[in-house]
Design a protein around this motif. Structure first.
Motif, PDB file in Angstrom:
ATOM      1  N   UNK A  84       0.666  -1.199   0.040  1.00  0.00           N
ATOM      2  CA  UNK A  84      -0.025   0.341  -0.062  1.00  0.00           C
ATOM      3  C   UNK A  84       0.849   1.295   0.114  1.00  0.00           C
ATOM      4  N   UNK A  85       2.049   1.239   0.441  1.00  0.00           N
ATOM      5  CA  UNK A  85       2.807   2.293   0.598  1.00  0.00           C
ATOM      6  C   UNK A  85       3.394   2.653  -0.702  1.00  0.00           C
ATOM      7  N   UNK A  86       3.859   1.898  -1.576  1.00  0.00           N
ATOM      8  CA  UNK A  86       4.026   1.856  -3.011  1.00  0.00           C
ATOM      9  C   UNK A  86       2.786   2.281  -3.697  1.00  0.00           C
ATOM     10  N   UNK A  87       1.695   1.642  -3.530  1.00  0.00           N
ATOM     11  CA  UNK A  87       0.703   1.943  -4.264  1.00  0.00           C
ATOM     12  C   UNK A  87       0.037   3.498  -3.967  1.00  0.00           C
ATOM     13  N   UNK A  88       0.180   3.834  -2.848  1.00  0.00           N
ATOM     14  CA  UNK A  88      -0.222   5.045  -2.403  1.00  0.00           C
ATOM     15  C   UNK A  88      -2.189   5.046  -1.804  1.00  0.00           C
ATOM     16  N   UNK A  89      -1.942   3.771  -1.189  1.00  0.00           N
ATOM     17  CA  UNK A  89      -3.235   3.441  -0.444  1.00  0.00           C
ATOM     18  C   UNK A  89      -3.970   2.357  -0.779  1.00  0.00           C
ATOM     19  N   UNK A  90      -5.155   2.324  -0.094  1.00  0.00           N
ATOM     20  CA  UNK A  90      -6.041   0.929  -0.333  1.00  0.00           C
ATOM     21  C   UNK A  90      -6.868   1.256  -1.779  1.00  0.00           C
ATOM     22  N   UNK A  91      -7.236   2.215  -2.054  1.00  0.00           N
ATOM     23  CA  UNK A  91      -7.958   2.570  -3.303  1.00  0.00           C
ATOM     24  C   UNK A  91      -7.166   2.259  -4.579  1.00  0.00           C
ATOM     25  N   UNK A  92      -5.889   2.450  -4.608  1.00  0.00           N
ATOM     26  CA  UNK A  92      -4.998   1.833  -5.602  1.00  0.00           C
ATOM     27  C   UNK A  92      -4.612   0.460  -5.734  1.00  0.00           C
ATOM     28  N   UNK A  93      -4.395  -0.167  -4.162  1.00  0.00           N
ATOM     29  CA  UNK A  93      -3.947  -1.465  -4.076  1.00  0.00           C
ATOM     30  C   UNK A  93      -5.155  -2.483  -4.563  1.00  0.00           C
ATOM     31  N   UNK A  94      -6.262  -1.886  -4.449  1.00  0.00           N
ATOM     32  CA  UNK A  94      -7.324  -2.593  -4.705  1.00  0.00           C
ATOM     33  C   UNK A  94      -7.523  -2.855  -6.439  1.00  0.00           C
TER      34      UNK A  94
END
Length: 327
Positions: free
Chosen positions: A253-263
């Motif tokens: 999630x730290x790389x993606x920038x949060x739950x929104x982008x991780x999903x």
């Protein structure tokens, strides 16, 4: 209804040693973001992605620079705006997760329901990280982890004497499943030959063997083990390039920038037929909560961040018998 956004940096000591190819850590600084609508309260945590030049202090300044701009928006709109106002990274992760938490509390639903899961999240087997060290020390660390119930060990390697390290861990934990993380350190090695040798010792998967700017070379390599992208994979748009180079991706999630982008990244990887690992930086259980939801559909789970700290937040995840579950 205005949003009050606050952020602080906290320091958490590491338990013993945490060493990878890039260096050692004695503590981790995490960014904690809180968002309130005056009635409800949401909270999120991020750990700076240091190899991208982030620091907790830089992330804190990013949050401070956006608080006034978001203050007068509803939480759903604020979360949408954050995706374009902040680049993927720890600051956006902490804020995005805090906004998810606040929205769930406003709606009086569990976060897993709001995130679209159909059933209550189940306990998951997690890898336990064996830090880079001498073979003897890694053997001892593996013995201890196995005695603590961990059946999946993730070894940090650096491209020098890695076969000896893996063999030592295998002798210390003969029944454990082993995966290895090279952290971009195999640029001078024959990847296929190294993979073949490690497969013969019982390794099941290799993570990020080549530097990001060299991973195109994987297109010409036939590896007997699946290779996963970590440093090369941040967001969903990365999948179009990576699907021809890697067999799987590590979602953090730290790389993606949060739950929104991780999903979104998880969905893109699944649609591309790639395997998925959900991992984490060093962190407390506050950061693991949202990642735990994404990990429900993962092939591999590496969410041991809190287990590597000297202590965790009260009420954090329970690590027992090689699995993690909410307290």
């Amino acid at each position: 209804m205005s949003l009050q956004i606050t952020a602080i940096v906290e320091r958490w000591p590491v338990d013993g040693h945490f060493i990878i190819a890039r260096g050692a850590k004695q503590f981790v600084d995490v960014l904690v973001v809180a968002v309130s609508d005056g009635t409800h309260f949401g909270i999120g945590e991020g750990t700076a992605v240091y190899y991208l030049g982030e620091s907790a202090e830089k992330c804190l300044r990013q949050i401070e620079g956006i608080t006034q701009e978001l203050a007068n928006y509803p939480v759903v709109v604020a979360r949408q705006l954050v995706q374009s106002k902040l680049l993927p990274g720890a600051a956006r992760n902490a804020l995005d997760c805090a906004l998810w938490d606040l929205e769930a509390k406003q709606m009086d639903v569990a976060l897993w329901e709001l995130a679209g899961l159909k059933v209550l999240p189940a306990p998951l087997q997690t890898a336990f990280t064996i830090s880079l060290n001498t073979p003897d020390i890694m053997r001892t660390d593996a013995q201890k982890a196995a005695a603590d119930g961990y059946g999946l060990l993730k070894l940090k390697l650096n491209g020098a004497d890695d076969r000896e390290r893996v063999a030592a861990v295998r002798s210390g934990a003969p029944k454990a499943q082993i995966i290895v993380d090279a952290n971009e350190s195999w640029g001078d090695l024959d990847i296929a030959a190294e993979a073949e040798a490690l497969k013969n010792i019982g390794v099941a998967m290799i993570e990020q063997p080549l530097p990001v700017d060299q991973d195109a070379a994987l297109a010409d390599i036939s590896s007997p083990l699946p290779i996963f992208a970590d440093e090369s994979c941040h967001i969903a748009n990365d999948i179009a390039r990576l699907r021809h180079l890697y067999q799987g991706v590590n979602i953090k999630l730290d790389k993606a920038g949060g739950l929104t982008e991780a999903l979104a990244l998880s969905k893109a990887a699944h649609n591309a037929g790639m395997q998925i690992m959900v991992g984490c930086m060093l962190s407390t259980s506050l950061a693991i909560g949202p990642a735990f939801l994404v990990a429900q559909s993962a092939n591999w789970v590496d969410l041991d961040g809190p287990a590597l700290l000297a202590e965790d937040r009260p009420g954090g995840f329970v690590f027992a018998n090689g699995k993690l579950r909410p307290a």
